[in-house]
Design a protein around this motif. Structure first.
Motif, PDB file in Angstrom:
ATOM      1  N   LEU A 325       0.921  -1.356  -0.074  1.00  0.00           N
ATOM      2  CA  LEU A 325       0.060  -0.020   0.130  1.00  0.00           C
ATOM      3  C   LEU A 325       0.771   1.306   0.015  1.00  0.00           C
ATOM      4  CD1 LEU A 325      -2.681   1.458   0.158  1.00  0.00           C
ATOM      5  CD2 LEU A 325      -2.618   1.239   2.414  1.00  0.00           C
ATOM      6  N   VAL A 326       1.921   1.165   0.837  1.00  0.00           N
ATOM      7  CA  VAL A 326       2.798   2.422   0.975  1.00  0.00           C
ATOM      8  C   VAL A 326       3.233   2.607  -0.576  1.00  0.00           C
ATOM      9  CG1 VAL A 326       5.027   3.356   1.847  1.00  0.00           C
ATOM     10  CG2 VAL A 326       3.352   2.235   3.119  1.00  0.00           C
ATOM     11  N   ALA A 327       3.824   1.455  -1.228  1.00  0.00           N
ATOM     12  CA  ALA A 327       4.235   1.708  -2.499  1.00  0.00           C
ATOM     13  C   ALA A 327       3.301   2.298  -3.630  1.00  0.00           C
ATOM     14  CB  ALA A 327       4.910   0.307  -3.131  1.00  0.00           C
ATOM     15  N   GLU A 328       2.374   1.796  -3.538  1.00  0.00           N
ATOM     16  CA  GLU A 328       1.043   2.241  -4.301  1.00  0.00           C
ATOM     17  C   GLU A 328       0.764   3.884  -4.276  1.00  0.00           C
ATOM     18  OE1 GLU A 328      -1.053  -1.979  -5.052  1.00  0.00           O
ATOM     19  OE2 GLU A 328      -1.970  -0.376  -3.641  1.00  0.00           O
ATOM     20  N   ILE A 329       0.780   4.251  -3.058  1.00  0.00           N
ATOM     21  CA  ILE A 329       0.908   5.631  -2.687  1.00  0.00           C
ATOM     22  C   ILE A 329       1.884   6.485  -3.426  1.00  0.00           C
ATOM     23  CG2 ILE A 329       0.654   7.237  -1.014  1.00  0.00           C
ATOM     24  CD1 ILE A 329      -1.028   5.522   0.781  1.00  0.00           C
ATOM     25  N   ILE A 330       3.154   6.037  -3.014  1.00  0.00           N
ATOM     26  CA  ILE A 330       4.187   6.469  -3.792  1.00  0.00           C
ATOM     27  C   ILE A 330       4.210   6.690  -5.262  1.00  0.00           C
ATOM     28  CG2 ILE A 330       6.698   6.336  -3.930  1.00  0.00           C
ATOM     29  CD1 ILE A 330       6.783   5.325  -1.159  1.00  0.00           C
ATOM     30  N   ILE A 331       3.735   5.649  -5.916  1.00  0.00           N
ATOM     31  CA  ILE A 331       3.678   5.307  -7.277  1.00  0.00           C
ATOM     32  C   ILE A 331       2.614   6.553  -7.755  1.00  0.00           C
ATOM     33  CG2 ILE A 331       2.676   3.878  -9.282  1.00  0.00           C
ATOM     34  CD1 ILE A 331       3.713   1.464  -7.765  1.00  0.00           C
ATOM     35  N   LEU A 332       1.523   6.617  -6.959  1.00  0.00           N
ATOM     36  CA  LEU A 332       0.239   7.566  -7.642  1.00  0.00           C
ATOM     37  C   LEU A 332       0.692   8.811  -7.396  1.00  0.00           C
ATOM     38  CD1 LEU A 332      -2.766   5.924  -6.103  1.00  0.00           C
ATOM     39  CD2 LEU A 332      -2.114   5.898  -8.470  1.00  0.00           C
ATOM     40  N   GLN A 333       1.713   9.340  -6.385  1.00  0.00           N
ATOM     41  CA  GLN A 333       2.250  10.542  -6.322  1.00  0.00           C
ATOM     42  C   GLN A 333       3.184  10.960  -7.459  1.00  0.00           C
ATOM     43  OE1 GLN A 333       4.425  10.279  -2.595  1.00  0.00           O
ATOM     44  NE2 GLN A 333       2.864  10.966  -1.363  1.00  0.00           N
ATOM     45  N   GLU A 334       4.011   9.767  -7.865  1.00  0.00           N
ATOM     46  CA  GLU A 334       4.818  10.124  -9.277  1.00  0.00           C
ATOM     47  C   GLU A 334       4.206  10.329 -10.483  1.00  0.00           C
ATOM     48  OE1 GLU A 334       8.485  10.802 -10.190  1.00  0.00           O
ATOM     49  OE2 GLU A 334       8.176  10.030  -8.352  1.00  0.00           O
ATOM     50  N   LEU A 335       2.837   9.380 -10.631  1.00  0.00           N
ATOM     51  CA  LEU A 335       2.003   9.544 -11.728  1.00  0.00           C
ATOM     52  C   LEU A 335       1.292  10.609 -11.847  1.00  0.00           C
ATOM     53  CD1 LEU A 335       0.819   5.737 -11.853  1.00  0.00           C
ATOM     54  CD2 LEU A 335       2.414   6.952 -13.694  1.00  0.00           C
ATOM     55  N   LEU A 336       0.431  11.242 -10.820  1.00  0.00           N
ATOM     56  CA  LEU A 336      -0.244  12.306 -10.634  1.00  0.00           C
ATOM     57  C   LEU A 336       0.142  13.802 -10.325  1.00  0.00           C
ATOM     58  CD1 LEU A 336      -3.429  10.661  -8.929  1.00  0.00           C
ATOM     59  CD2 LEU A 336      -2.765  10.761 -11.289  1.00  0.00           C
ATOM     60  N   CYS A 337       1.203  13.738  -9.450  1.00  0.00           N
ATOM     61  CA  CYS A 337       1.857  15.099  -9.092  1.00  0.00           C
ATOM     62  C   CYS A 337       2.934  15.452  -9.727  1.00  0.00           C
ATOM     63  CB  CYS A 337       1.983  15.014  -7.633  1.00  0.00           C
ATOM     64  SG  CYS A 337       0.628  14.541  -6.556  1.00  0.00           S
ATOM     65  N   ARG A 338       3.887  14.512 -10.026  1.00  0.00           N
ATOM     66  CA  ARG A 338       5.333  14.753 -10.628  1.00  0.00           C
ATOM     67  C   ARG A 338       5.083  14.628 -12.340  1.00  0.00           C
ATOM     68  NH1 ARG A 338       7.114  12.247  -5.871  1.00  0.00           N
ATOM     69  NH2 ARG A 338       7.568  13.633  -4.421  1.00  0.00           N
TER      70      ARG A 338
END
Length: 1018
Positions: A325-338
């Motif tokens: 779950l932690v990895a998925e949240i970090i992944i979504l940060q990269e895709l959506l925010c950065r």
């Protein structure tokens, strides 16, 4: 919209009718407004209309029905006016003392034929210009009517309002315009409590018009003209009929993404609504995963300063702790925010497919693509997306090939994040070597790509931190307490590291064994499992596949008949499903064990069988699985109790990492209050087991030296081919940054790392894969190494260096006489070399000849594949060739993957151009091994052959059918399909369809792109 005060309310409707077919226009001498009768939302057939117009230009609204199914705008205004004006006793006082004449006059003929509108807009004038109505007015009687009309305000009227404001802002404002402007400038409250503007009420006039009445008529005509003009312009603009609620949600989501992006870029402590992500993400985790809140450690980990600064991170927690779950949240940060692409590397094909299904729903909702790189799937290089970002979910091998293609096309910086699950696999043979090579290349070529590694079993973290230049986070959290036990004879001991021998007596088994049962079950497995099943679930890890089947079969012979009654109908359905998978055949052991809620799980099952058994276990239809160690590292199938049949995997004694992974399956978060593991130990192994349970985890060491052709030599070849390092000195510098470079003093005691590199480069030159000269110091260009065409084809095709020359010779020989009468010759070329050692041909079927055994074995496997493509039935082929169906399934999967490698190998060598078209089609056939019409359905993650047949028979024959399917309908028409599975299939289909559409759009844009280097242009 121009002004925030303008509020629009729209009722949701059960259905809307779009443009209807045109009715033939009937000529008419006199045209009058027609109050068209419309069908209700459930009606059928075209509406009765009599459109007419005396204008030279065709009225584009004249023959269209409304979405709302009500009268046209002006016709409704007329009706409302009449209801006000028909009361003879009504006295209306108007500013300017306008007196209304006789209400029974003839209606003025209208000159325009207006379109039907979705709503009628009623405007309220300012207080000083409003009508003063007495108590007998019919406002109350019509209040309900006007409220119903105002419930919906279509976006098609917005342009009209803006137009009216423009008119009111002119330098010359007539009294008519002034009063109209007062009607238009209204607030939200005025919409909710409408009254009427004087200029909209004077529709009916007597035959003898006065000057005032003519003026009023002119006003009405002008209003109509402006309204019609606005509606016409808006219709031509093709305004989308989108729900205002949805528009608002999208606006909020877009705004939150922008805020989160700014927050992350500024490395601020304020991380936004949900760890720098839109609040919608939190809602999606609740909707798709049932996650209401994060564990404390997850929050702490996401708040780490190292993550805020985008440093690399390794984190380690016990199995089931919630690492993913932690990895998925970090992944979504990269895709959506950065707005960067992400690569997620997972160890096995089944886990990749499971993750693709799980994250496709997020991709659909949040606007990113999920691409599968496993087996024969994946594009090299991946399509460069201009708008949407991609999440690549890949196996270790495919992840390496993907990184190579990004480096070659100078797009490695597009990769913002790489997430590696099961990081401890760095130390596991050839796959570990490939993973190390991949990560080393990313670290060396891109300074902007963040790496996140996670594992439940790490020991020498210091070496891994140096290699990945990473911070480290660890926690012993487990959502469910794990209690470890060992069983010796009939005694159960608790594992306790505080005691001298590591064990503390817990209890004796309470189960009466007869002499016959004692002989059949000397390890008391029946006593252990009956304590938990059928109410709770249980896993039994066995050393071999045969042992799994024997244990499952033995349990059924001695379990009480009452076990058959538990969810009996669902178990019968499972057997029917297994029969469908085998085209009428079902494994006799499964047929015996499934009625008791028991099955075995190992590589001897086909993909369809394995998936069906896993689903049945997850839903509680099966309560016990006898399985091999591969399940511990595979898909997530937790249990209340985990039993280790023996401390062995095959003939090798159990490693601490393997032991931890197996017992980590005990305890289901949210279901069990505790999990138990019981290791069955014989007296002879007692001391070894004491060392096992009390020893630390094994260290993780580089596999580059152990796996020569897949490790060191493969790395050296690709370094030169990708121009990462083209001299001996540059290669030395690169190798110092690998895990091998960090551990070189431990691993290479006989030779220095520089000597090992030199030997490897010389070997590649001898094989004809590299050319050039090796110098200790690079003082001139003669020492620069270059790759040969064969070397380039080898690393781009991911071909094992041990077989590259052999493959080249066989493809070259094939050009002299390629037999295309059938697929057999191509299948021989696509048969994996590494499968031949496990093949023992049954020469009672095919006569043995005096030729090389490797060639014979490969030819024999080609016959298996050839028969398989003809019959597309693994069961019948396995029986015909006397092979296990699991081996045939593995052969098919390996052949599909190897065929894609040979295809990429051939693409790099011009002389093998003929193989490109041939192997492309063969790869697809091997990948799916079904009838052609089922292939589009099987491209969807999670849809295997049996499910594809069910969908096809139900009428879902294309990808578009699946992408637009209703999950509830799928559950009703497809047998044994749960609601969650239906939703995943639809989401995966939508994602795949979106990927294909995006790819075509990118191709179109690329074709239409104007070149910047056109001769003669500046």
């Amino acid at each position: 919209m121009a002004e925030p005060s303008l509020a629009v309310r729209r009722k949701s409707r059960p259905g809307s009718v779009s443009k209807r077919s045109r009715a033939p226009v009937q000529p008419s001498a006199v045209c009058s407004p027609v109050a068209r009768k419309r069908l209700s939302s459930g009606g059928e057939g075209p509406p009765a209309e009599t459109p007419c117009s005396n204008e030279s230009e065709e009225d584009m609204f004249g023959d269209h029905d409304s979405f709302y199914g009500n009268d046209s705008l002006l016709a409704e205004v007329d009706d409302i006016e009449k209801k006000y004006l028909q009361d003879k006793n009504k006295n209306i006082k108007v500013a300017g003392e306008i007196i209304i004449g006789n209400q029974s006059g003839i209606h003025q003929k209208k000159q325009d034929n207006f379109s039907n509108s979705e709503n009628t807009v009623v405007l309220k004038a300012d207080k000083e210009d409003a009508f003063q109505m007495n108590e007998n007015d019919t406002v109350d009687s019509n209040q309900e009517l006007t409220e119903s009309i105002l419930d919906d305000l279509p976006s098609s009227q917005l342009l009209y309002f803006e137009k009216m404001r423009e008119l009111s802002s002119g330098s010359r404002i007539s009294p008519v315009s002034e009063r109209r402007n007062k009607c238009v400038n209204f607030s939200l409250d005025e919409i909710r409590s409408p009254s009427f503007c004087p200029d909209t009420e004077h529709r009916n006039r007597p035959t003898d018009f006065s000057s005032e009445s003519k003026c009023d008529l002119f006003k009405t005509e002008t209003l109509k003209d402006h309204l019609k003009s606005a509606m016409t312009g808006n219709a031509k603009a093709q305004t989308l009929q989108v729900s205002k609620t949805k528009q608002l949600k999208e606006a909020v989501l877009s705004e939150e993404i922008c805020v989160a992006r700014k927050t992350i870029e500024s490395s601020s402590v304020d991380i936004g609504p949900f760890y720098g992500l839109p609040s919608k993400v939190k809602d999606l985790f609740r909707q798709f995963r049932g996650i209401e809140m994060l564990y404390e450690w997850q929050h702490d980990c996401l708040m780490l300063e190292s993550l805020q600064q985008r440093k690399n991170l390794i984190y380690s927690l016990p199995t089931s702790g919630g690492k993913t779950l932690v990895a998925e949240i970090i992944i979504l940060q990269e895709l959506l925010c950065r707005q960067k692409d992400v690569l997620m590397i997972l160890p096995y094909v089944a886990i990749v497919q499971e993750k693709v299904r799980g994250l496709s729903s997020f991709g659909i909702e949040l606007g990113f693509l999920v691409e599968e790189y496993a087996g024969s799937k994946g594009r090299f290089p991946p399509i460069k997306r201009r708008i949407k970002k991609s999440l690549y979910i890949a196996t270790i091998e495919k992840g390496h090939a993907l990184v190579n293609s990004l480096i070659e096309t100078e797009r490695i910086d597009d990769l913002g994040l790489v997430v590696v699950d099961e990081l401890h696999m760095l130390g596991e043979g050839s796959r570990g070597a490939t993973l190390e090579i991949t990560l080393a290349k990313i670290l060396y070529t891109s300074k902007n790509t963040q790496i996140i590694g996670m594992s439940a079993t790490l020991n020498n973290v210091g070496d891994l931190q140096k290699f990945l230049q990473a911070e480290y986070y660890t926690n012993n959290f487990r959502p469910v307490e794990l209690k470890e036990y060992v069983k010796i004879r009939d005694s159960i001991y608790a594992v306790d590291s505080k005691t001298e021998n590591g064990f503390t007596f817990s209890r004796l088994l309470n189960f009466k064994y007869s002499s016959n049962l004692e002989k059949a079950d000397p390890d008391h497995i029946i006593a252990l499992v009956t304590e938990v099943i059928p109410k709770y679930s249980c896993l039994i890890f066995c050393p071999t596949k045969k042992n799994c089947e024997n244990v499952a079969s033995m349990l059924c012979k001695y379990l009480k008949k009452e076990f058959r009654a538990h969810r009996e109908k669902e178990k019968q359905d499972l057997i029917k499903n297994l029969e469908n998978i085998g085209n009428g055949s079902v494994c006799p052991i499964l047929k015996q064990t499934v009625p008791f809620g028991i099955a075995y799980h190992h590589s001897g099952l086909t993909n369809d069988e394995r998936k069906s058994i896993e689903e049945a276990y997850s839903t509680g239809v099966l309560c016990l699985l006898a399985c091999t160690a591969t399940l511990a590292a595979g898909v997530n199938l937790p249990a209340r109790r985990v039993i280790l049949r023996a401390p062995y995997v095959a003939n090798d004694f159990l490693k601490k990492n393997q032991y931890k992974q197996m017992i980590g399956r005990a305890g289901r978060a949210g279901i069990d209050s505790a999990g138990e593991s019981i290791l069955i130990v014989q007296e002879k192994d007692k001391h070894l087991v004491q060392d096992l349970v009390n020893s630390p985890l094994e260290n993780c060491y580089s596999s580059l030296l152990l796996e020569l052709t897949k490790g060191m030599q493969s790395l050296l070849l690709s370094l030169v081919g990708l121009k990462i390092a083209v001299t001996h000195e540059e290669v030395n510098n690169f190798m110092c940054s690998t895990l091998l470079g960090i551990q070189q003093q431990l691993l290479s005691k006989e030779k220095s790392l520089s000597e090992i590199i030199k030997d490897g480069l010389e070997n590649l030159i001898e094989k004809g894969l590299l050319k050039g000269r090796i110098c200790e110091k690079d003082h001139n260009s003669e020492c620069t190494l270059t790759i040969t065409p064969l070397g380039k084809a080898t690393y781009k095709g991911s071909i094992d260096l041990a077989y590259c020359n052999l493959l080249y010779r066989e493809l070259k020989k094939g050009l002299e006489g390629l037999i295309l009468e059938s697929n057999l010759h191509l299948l021989y070329l696509a048969t994996p070399y590494d499968m031949t050692s496990n093949c023992s041909p049954d020469w009672m079927i095919y006569l043995k000849q005096n030729v090389d055994s490797a060639v014979v074995n490969r030819l024999y496997l080609s016959f298996v594949l050839y028969t398989l493509l003809k019959e597309t039935n693994i069961w019948s082929v396995s029986e015909k060739f006397n092979m296990s169906r699991g081996y045939v399934q593995n052969l098919l999967n390996s052949a599909a993957s190897f065929a894609s490698c040979v295809l990429r190998f051939s693409e790099e060598l011009e002389e093998f151009w003929v193989y490109k078209a041939l192997l492309t089609e063969l790869t697809k056939k091997l990948t799916y091994c079904v009838k052609t019409e089922l292939i589009p359905l099987m491209e969807v993650a999670g849809v295997l052959e049996v499910r594809a047949k069910q969908l096809y028979d139900a009428g879902y024959k294309t990808l578009a059918h699946l992408a637009n399917a209703n999950p509830e309908t799928l559950v009703k028409v497809i047998e044994h399909l749960s609601r969650s599975q239906a939703k995943q299939i639809v989401s995966s289909a939508k994602m795949l369809l979106s990927e294909k559409a995006e790819a075509l759009q990118e191709e179109v844009e690329e074709l239409l792109k104007v070149p910047t280097d056109i001769p003669g242009t500046c």
